[in-house]
Design a protein around this motif. Sequence first.
Motif, PDB file in Angstrom:
ATOM      1  N   ARG A 101      66.816   3.826  53.663  1.00 58.07           N
ATOM      2  CA  ARG A 101      67.696   5.287  53.460  1.00 58.07           C
ATOM      3  C   ARG A 101      66.836   6.105  52.296  1.00 58.07           C
ATOM      4  O   ARG A 101      67.581   6.818  51.501  1.00 58.07           O
ATOM      5  CB  ARG A 101      68.972   5.174  53.245  1.00 58.07           C
ATOM      6  CG  ARG A 101      69.394   4.618  54.592  1.00 58.07           C
ATOM      7  CD  ARG A 101      71.076   4.416  54.271  1.00 58.07           C
ATOM      8  NE  ARG A 101      71.242   3.468  53.190  1.00 58.07           N
ATOM      9  CZ  ARG A 101      72.042   2.517  53.276  1.00 58.07           C
ATOM     10  NH1 ARG A 101      73.057   2.485  53.991  1.00 58.07           N
ATOM     11  NH2 ARG A 101      72.260   1.645  52.341  1.00 58.07           N
ATOM     12  N   GLN A 102      65.567   5.804  51.981  1.00 64.02           N
ATOM     13  CA  GLN A 102      64.900   6.312  50.774  1.00 64.02           C
ATOM     14  C   GLN A 102      64.129   7.406  51.328  1.00 64.02           C
ATOM     15  O   GLN A 102      63.001   6.863  51.899  1.00 64.02           O
ATOM     16  CB  GLN A 102      64.674   5.440  49.792  1.00 64.02           C
ATOM     17  CG  GLN A 102      63.553   6.085  48.791  1.00 64.02           C
ATOM     18  CD  GLN A 102      64.130   6.279  47.386  1.00 64.02           C
ATOM     19  OE1 GLN A 102      65.323   6.286  47.153  1.00 64.02           O
ATOM     20  NE2 GLN A 102      63.479   6.906  46.397  1.00 64.02           N
ATOM     21  N   GLU A 103      64.137   8.497  50.944  1.00 64.83           N
ATOM     22  CA  GLU A 103      62.779   9.768  51.094  1.00 64.83           C
ATOM     23  C   GLU A 103      62.317  10.135  50.100  1.00 64.83           C
ATOM     24  O   GLU A 103      63.293  10.465  49.290  1.00 64.83           O
ATOM     25  CB  GLU A 103      63.547  10.667  52.096  1.00 64.83           C
ATOM     26  CG  GLU A 103      63.598  10.078  53.635  1.00 64.83           C
ATOM     27  CD  GLU A 103      63.927  11.134  54.735  1.00 64.83           C
ATOM     28  OE1 GLU A 103      64.522  12.125  54.057  1.00 64.83           O
ATOM     29  OE2 GLU A 103      63.874  10.924  55.953  1.00 64.83           O
ATOM     30  N   ILE A 104      61.102  10.325  49.922  1.00 65.41           N
ATOM     31  CA  ILE A 104      60.271  10.645  48.851  1.00 65.41           C
ATOM     32  C   ILE A 104      59.292  11.810  49.275  1.00 65.41           C
ATOM     33  O   ILE A 104      58.650  11.807  50.411  1.00 65.41           O
ATOM     34  CB  ILE A 104      59.529   9.821  48.247  1.00 65.41           C
ATOM     35  CG1 ILE A 104      60.406   8.815  47.530  1.00 65.41           C
ATOM     36  CG2 ILE A 104      58.594  10.212  47.147  1.00 65.41           C
ATOM     37  CD1 ILE A 104      59.592   7.454  47.039  1.00 65.41           C
ATOM     38  N   THR A 105      59.472  13.325  48.605  1.00 74.55           N
ATOM     39  CA  THR A 105      58.729  14.104  48.958  1.00 74.55           C
ATOM     40  C   THR A 105      57.274  13.963  48.222  1.00 74.55           C
ATOM     41  O   THR A 105      57.255  13.844  47.025  1.00 74.55           O
ATOM     42  CB  THR A 105      59.452  15.610  48.597  1.00 74.55           C
ATOM     43  OG1 THR A 105      60.406  15.503  49.333  1.00 74.55           O
ATOM     44  CG2 THR A 105      58.314  16.662  48.945  1.00 74.55           C
ATOM     45  N   VAL A 106      56.219  14.010  49.095  1.00 75.48           N
ATOM     46  CA  VAL A 106      54.833  13.958  48.546  1.00 75.48           C
ATOM     47  C   VAL A 106      54.214  15.176  48.575  1.00 75.48           C
ATOM     48  O   VAL A 106      54.169  15.864  49.593  1.00 75.48           O
ATOM     49  CB  VAL A 106      54.152  12.850  49.255  1.00 75.48           C
ATOM     50  CG1 VAL A 106      52.784  12.745  48.506  1.00 75.48           C
ATOM     51  CG2 VAL A 106      54.717  11.635  49.179  1.00 75.48           C
ATOM     52  N   ARG A 107      53.740  15.813  47.459  1.00 71.48           N
ATOM     53  CA  ARG A 107      53.030  17.086  47.478  1.00 71.48           C
ATOM     54  C   ARG A 107      51.461  16.586  47.177  1.00 71.48           C
ATOM     55  O   ARG A 107      51.252  16.381  46.253  1.00 71.48           O
ATOM     56  CB  ARG A 107      53.550  18.118  46.251  1.00 71.48           C
ATOM     57  CG  ARG A 107      52.414  19.119  46.406  1.00 71.48           C
ATOM     58  CD  ARG A 107      53.057  20.055  45.113  1.00 71.48           C
ATOM     59  NE  ARG A 107      54.011  20.900  45.771  1.00 71.48           N
ATOM     60  CZ  ARG A 107      54.946  21.825  45.470  1.00 71.48           C
ATOM     61  NH1 ARG A 107      55.075  21.581  44.134  1.00 71.48           N
ATOM     62  NH2 ARG A 107      55.630  22.322  46.017  1.00 71.48           N
ATOM     63  N   GLU A 108      50.706  17.014  48.202  1.00 75.48           N
ATOM     64  CA  GLU A 108      49.174  17.048  48.257  1.00 75.48           C
ATOM     65  C   GLU A 108      48.641  18.241  47.767  1.00 75.48           C
ATOM     66  O   GLU A 108      49.075  19.165  48.202  1.00 75.48           O
ATOM     67  CB  GLU A 108      48.775  16.691  49.544  1.00 75.48           C
ATOM     68  CG  GLU A 108      47.025  16.789  49.295  1.00 75.48           C
ATOM     69  CD  GLU A 108      46.491  16.690  50.816  1.00 75.48           C
ATOM     70  OE1 GLU A 108      45.123  16.702  50.907  1.00 75.48           O
ATOM     71  OE2 GLU A 108      47.106  16.680  51.650  1.00 75.48           O
ATOM     72  N   VAL A 109      47.806  18.191  46.480  1.00 82.15           N
ATOM     73  CA  VAL A 109      47.390  19.363  46.046  1.00 82.15           C
ATOM     74  C   VAL A 109      45.822  19.220  46.247  1.00 82.15           C
ATOM     75  O   VAL A 109      45.226  18.429  45.854  1.00 82.15           O
ATOM     76  CB  VAL A 109      47.665  19.593  44.502  1.00 82.15           C
ATOM     77  CG1 VAL A 109      47.051  20.998  44.114  1.00 82.15           C
ATOM     78  CG2 VAL A 109      49.311  19.674  44.161  1.00 82.15           C
ATOM     79  N   GLY A 110      45.384  20.308  46.897  1.00 81.59           N
ATOM     80  CA  GLY A 110      43.862  19.949  47.284  1.00 81.59           C
ATOM     81  C   GLY A 110      42.736  19.885  46.268  1.00 81.59           C
ATOM     82  O   GLY A 110      43.132  20.663  45.124  1.00 81.59           O
ATOM     83  N   GLY A 111      41.865  19.299  46.482  1.00 86.03           N
ATOM     84  CA  GLY A 111      40.918  18.868  45.395  1.00 86.03           C
ATOM     85  C   GLY A 111      40.153  20.091  44.859  1.00 86.03           C
ATOM     86  O   GLY A 111      39.920  20.077  43.527  1.00 86.03           O
ATOM     87  N   CYS A 112      40.223  21.057  45.799  1.00 89.70           N
ATOM     88  CA  CYS A 112      39.311  22.574  45.196  1.00 89.70           C
ATOM     89  C   CYS A 112      40.365  22.930  44.180  1.00 89.70           C
ATOM     90  O   CYS A 112      39.949  23.899  43.442  1.00 89.70           O
ATOM     91  CB  CYS A 112      39.217  23.279  46.328  1.00 89.70           C
ATOM     92  SG  CYS A 112      40.549  23.815  47.215  1.00 89.70           S
ATOM     93  N   MET A 113      41.686  22.635  44.189  1.00 85.68           N
ATOM     94  CA  MET A 113      42.623  23.209  43.300  1.00 85.68           C
ATOM     95  C   MET A 113      42.489  22.533  41.633  1.00 85.68           C
ATOM     96  O   MET A 113      43.351  22.710  40.968  1.00 85.68           O
ATOM     97  CB  MET A 113      43.857  23.359  43.722  1.00 85.68           C
ATOM     98  CG  MET A 113      43.924  24.276  44.904  1.00 85.68           C
ATOM     99  SD  MET A 113      45.474  24.370  45.718  1.00 85.68           S
ATOM    100  CE  MET A 113      46.411  24.991  44.349  1.00 85.68           C
ATOM    101  N   GLY A 114      41.651  21.625  41.719  1.00 83.06           N
ATOM    102  CA  GLY A 114      41.558  20.631  40.428  1.00 83.06           C
ATOM    103  C   GLY A 114      41.967  21.378  38.883  1.00 83.06           C
ATOM    104  O   GLY A 114      42.544  20.917  38.220  1.00 83.06           O
ATOM    105  N   PRO A 115      41.241  22.705  38.923  1.00 85.78           N
ATOM    106  CA  PRO A 115      41.381  23.447  37.574  1.00 85.78           C
ATOM    107  C   PRO A 115      42.955  24.037  37.527  1.00 85.78           C
ATOM    108  O   PRO A 115      43.234  23.956  36.285  1.00 85.78           O
ATOM    109  CB  PRO A 115      40.719  24.659  37.525  1.00 85.78           C
ATOM    110  CG  PRO A 115      39.462  24.132  38.748  1.00 85.78           C
ATOM    111  CD  PRO A 115      40.080  23.414  39.621  1.00 85.78           C
TER     112      PRO A 115
END
Length: 177
Positions: free
Chosen positions: A56-70
């Motif tokens: 019953r554990q849910e985790i939100t995962v936020r992927e940030v695009g590689g092009c947004m590295g800066p």
Amino acid sequence: MTLLLGATGAGKTLLLKRLEIAPHISKNGTDLHFEEMPPTIPTVGTNLVTVSVGRRQEITVREVGGCMGPIWKNYLKDAHNLLYVIDVADRLQVAASCVQLLSVLAAESLPLIPVLIVFNKIDMPDRMSPSEIESLFRLKDIAHCCGRKFDTVEVSSCSGKGLGEIISWMDKNTIGK
């Protein structure tokens, strides 16, 4: 929230798609096996996905695009843990990934949270060997210089190998559940 970072083409989007459906395939944390390859396109911006881990554990995962590295540092303060994906089959990109990793780990805005370095694409024929990875990344030196402990895992987002380890790690290492 779990933050998912890595260079463009490292396999973050496929990993995210696999993590999203993985709990529906296997609940025992073992390697998963996928038949079909879902289509992916490079992420420009962010993707948010909810992953079921544990009971019953849910985790939100936020992927940030590689092009947004800066601007990755702008997302660090909200993270409960960090997954950093490296494509070990792209030798030209590995050095840049190492520099980006050091930049993230040294960022003042990175709270003292658990970090998992994900060595992806281990099923590729031209992948780096574990000894090559250790030699190039000098992980013990990085941990010492950054003053932080981190874990590593080798995975294939394509086949599913190692994804159970990521889910288990997320379940154990999410601060502020």
